[in-house]
Design a protein around this motif. Structure first.
Motif, PDB file in Angstrom:
ATOM      1  N   LEU A  85       0.741  -1.266  -0.097  1.00  0.00           N
ATOM      2  CA  LEU A  85       0.019   0.012  -0.123  1.00  0.00           C
ATOM      3  C   LEU A  85       0.891   1.277  -0.197  1.00  0.00           C
ATOM      4  O   LEU A  85       0.449   2.299  -0.717  1.00  0.00           O
ATOM      5  N   LEU A  88       2.307   1.721  -3.460  1.00  0.00           N
ATOM      6  CA  LEU A  88       1.435   2.192  -4.176  1.00  0.00           C
ATOM      7  C   LEU A  88       1.282   3.703  -4.099  1.00  0.00           C
ATOM      8  O   LEU A  88       1.032   4.483  -5.004  1.00  0.00           O
ATOM      9  N   ASN A 146      -5.269   9.375  -2.175  1.00  0.00           N
ATOM     10  CA  ASN A 146      -6.367   8.247  -2.280  1.00  0.00           C
ATOM     11  C   ASN A 146      -6.716   8.008  -0.658  1.00  0.00           C
ATOM     12  O   ASN A 146      -5.927   7.212  -0.014  1.00  0.00           O
ATOM     13  N   PRO A 147      -7.634   8.185  -0.363  1.00  0.00           N
ATOM     14  CA  PRO A 147      -8.191   8.160   0.890  1.00  0.00           C
ATOM     15  C   PRO A 147      -8.062   6.791   1.660  1.00  0.00           C
ATOM     16  O   PRO A 147      -7.859   6.387   2.732  1.00  0.00           O
ATOM     17  N   TRP A 148      -8.379   5.797   0.622  1.00  0.00           N
ATOM     18  CA  TRP A 148      -8.318   4.204   1.217  1.00  0.00           C
ATOM     19  C   TRP A 148      -6.863   3.962   1.655  1.00  0.00           C
ATOM     20  O   TRP A 148      -6.943   3.244   2.702  1.00  0.00           O
ATOM     21  N   ILE A 149      -5.946   4.298   0.892  1.00  0.00           N
ATOM     22  CA  ILE A 149      -4.818   4.112   1.519  1.00  0.00           C
ATOM     23  C   ILE A 149      -4.376   4.434   3.198  1.00  0.00           C
ATOM     24  O   ILE A 149      -4.069   3.844   3.737  1.00  0.00           O
TER      25      ILE A 149
ATOM     26  N   ALA B  77     -10.915   5.467  -6.644  1.00  0.00           N
ATOM     27  CA  ALA B  77      -9.590   5.119  -5.570  1.00  0.00           C
ATOM     28  C   ALA B  77      -9.805   3.775  -4.967  1.00  0.00           C
ATOM     29  O   ALA B  77      -8.914   3.072  -4.906  1.00  0.00           O
ATOM     30  N   ALA B  78     -11.134   3.247  -4.877  1.00  0.00           N
ATOM     31  CA  ALA B  78     -11.256   2.163  -4.446  1.00  0.00           C
ATOM     32  C   ALA B  78     -10.821   0.977  -5.111  1.00  0.00           C
ATOM     33  O   ALA B  78     -10.420   0.108  -4.864  1.00  0.00           O
ATOM     34  N   GLU B  80      -8.614   1.381  -7.631  1.00  0.00           N
ATOM     35  CA  GLU B  80      -7.048   1.526  -7.319  1.00  0.00           C
ATOM     36  C   GLU B  80      -6.511   0.552  -6.407  1.00  0.00           C
ATOM     37  O   GLU B  80      -5.646  -0.226  -6.722  1.00  0.00           O
ATOM     38  N   VAL B  81      -7.023   0.754  -5.167  1.00  0.00           N
ATOM     39  CA  VAL B  81      -6.477   0.013  -4.074  1.00  0.00           C
ATOM     40  C   VAL B  81      -6.818  -1.309  -4.157  1.00  0.00           C
ATOM     41  O   VAL B  81      -6.059  -2.457  -3.974  1.00  0.00           O
TER      42      VAL B  81
END
Lengths: 237, 237
Positions: A85, A88, A146-149, B77-78, B80-81
DNA sequence: TAGAACAAGATTGTATCCAAGTTAAGGGGC
DNA sequence: GCCCCTTAACTTGGATACAATCTTGTTCTA
């Protein structure tokens, strides 16, 4: 107060568990725990439900919450994912990082240089250096946009011993090499070399995981027997 | 009942929000919502705290919970990860996948072949194919033996429209190509080709994200104004 | 003596009640 | 007429009370 009782309870509990104050397998009796924390069972239960969602405690219907145990494989797996992550994050950040963010990274690196230039690891420098380290990584993650990371990497810190608040501040060579990685990562990001930055970060985090696992493995091998938490306990062994 | 009221409440709420029954920005009034779901406010609040931790609703102290809105960038973004995580799962699974797991993947692929051999997309086949698709991906993630990947990928499904329960069942060519990816991924895993499996899965998921974004983008462009939820509402628009 | 059934105690889950904070409307002052 | 302050209704957060479930220790039977 601006914050609510549930939030502070969750925060304190999270801190305590990550610190290791409650050994894995501890059955968290709500009445006793509420009394210890000075709140009623209502906010405590809400906080526990949150921690369960974070994986710090496990829940069984009508049987309550118990502190979850993590073994070496869990930590290894956490670093495996985190390396990918954060790698990425570097790849995504390289083409879009702002000058302001690069400046902040530069500051982290420069201040780290000062600390490490002494040649020895002063215990007083641990806290400042750790803060620099956290800021360096978080800045890159923020730059990835990317907020998910950010969310997921943050969750991998929700593991006792794998959190970045644990820092192996002993071997100067290891820290020096790690800091040197930061130099190169910053250079790669500044030059827009996405792949290089990703590879560097991947290795950087992977190695950190290896060092940690090697260092803490003995500590976790002895699996504690299930333990019940009573009100007379202080929570500090 | 084996399950508790809090759990079922959380599950129903999650379902409702993912379905889109509550438009983004909806203020979830606890009294009305509890009445609608037929429970008291206590289990409801615990459930809401959980959903907040999952990012489906946002919380502000003393001001309650509101349904969170997701825009196209969040979905992008979701994916992407997810592409990276599922790619990682392939890389990790390749050297350690069991024969039993390979058999299950083979079954998914074979049954998919039967469905797609018709040459047209029968609406009745949507549900079975979707189930096969989910099982294929979940089996690989399980084979990676890294519990964090399963957790995180699962969380990226906690997004309206980005969940794998949404399936673009219209263009036969697209589905056919996607299913062909499964063939190749299985082949790569069986042959222990970790890098190949990873690259295939990365592209597979990335493209799925592109298709989804392209397809649903118009639906999300109109951002709803904040709306308050009252007890007279049914929850089904 | 071993095992099962039962009962008492303890613990969790839910509902209700009260306090604290927020929002909105109305009235008074400038 | 506009702005600000006060106040009242409403909503959320926390504490307590009650119900349901689990655990444990004992007793009775085979």
């Amino acid at each position: 107060m601006a914050t609510t009782s549930t939030q502070s309870t969750a925060e304190i509990l999270r801190e305590r568990i990550l610190e290791g104050s409650f050994p894995p397998g501890t059955i968290l009796r709500q009445d006793a725990l509420a009394q210890l924390l000075g709140v009623s069972r209502t906010p405590l239960r809400t906080a526990l439900a949150e921690l369960a969602r974070d994986g710090l405690v496990t829940y069984e219907a009508n049987r309550g919450y118990t502190v979850r145990g993590f073994d070496v494989n869990d930590i290894r797996a956490a670093f495996e994912v985190r390396a990918n992550l954060e790698g990425l994050a570097c790849r995504l950040a390289a083409p879009r990082i702002t000058g302001e963010q690069l400046d902040r990274l530069q500051r982290c690196v420069t201040e780290g240089d000062v600390i490490l230039s002494k040649g020895v690891l002063d215990p007083d420098d641990l806290a400042p250096y750790r803060r620099l380290n956290v800021e360096f990584h978080e800045t890159i993650i923020a730059a990835s946009a990317n907020p998910w990371i950010a969310d997921f990497v943050g969750r991998t810190h929700n593991v006792p011993l794998a959190s970045d608040r644990v820092f192996h501040w002993e071997d100067h060579a290891i820290i020096f090499r790690s800091h040197n990685d930061h130099h190169r990562i910053l250079k790669a990001l500044r030059d827009g070399q996405a792949m290089r930055a990703e590879a560097l970060m991947w290795e950087h985090v992977t190695n950190a995981g290896d060092v940690l696992v090697e260092h803490v493995a003995p500590k976790i091998t002895d699996r504690q027997a299930p333990v019940t938490f009573h009100s007379k306990d202080t929570g500090n062994p």
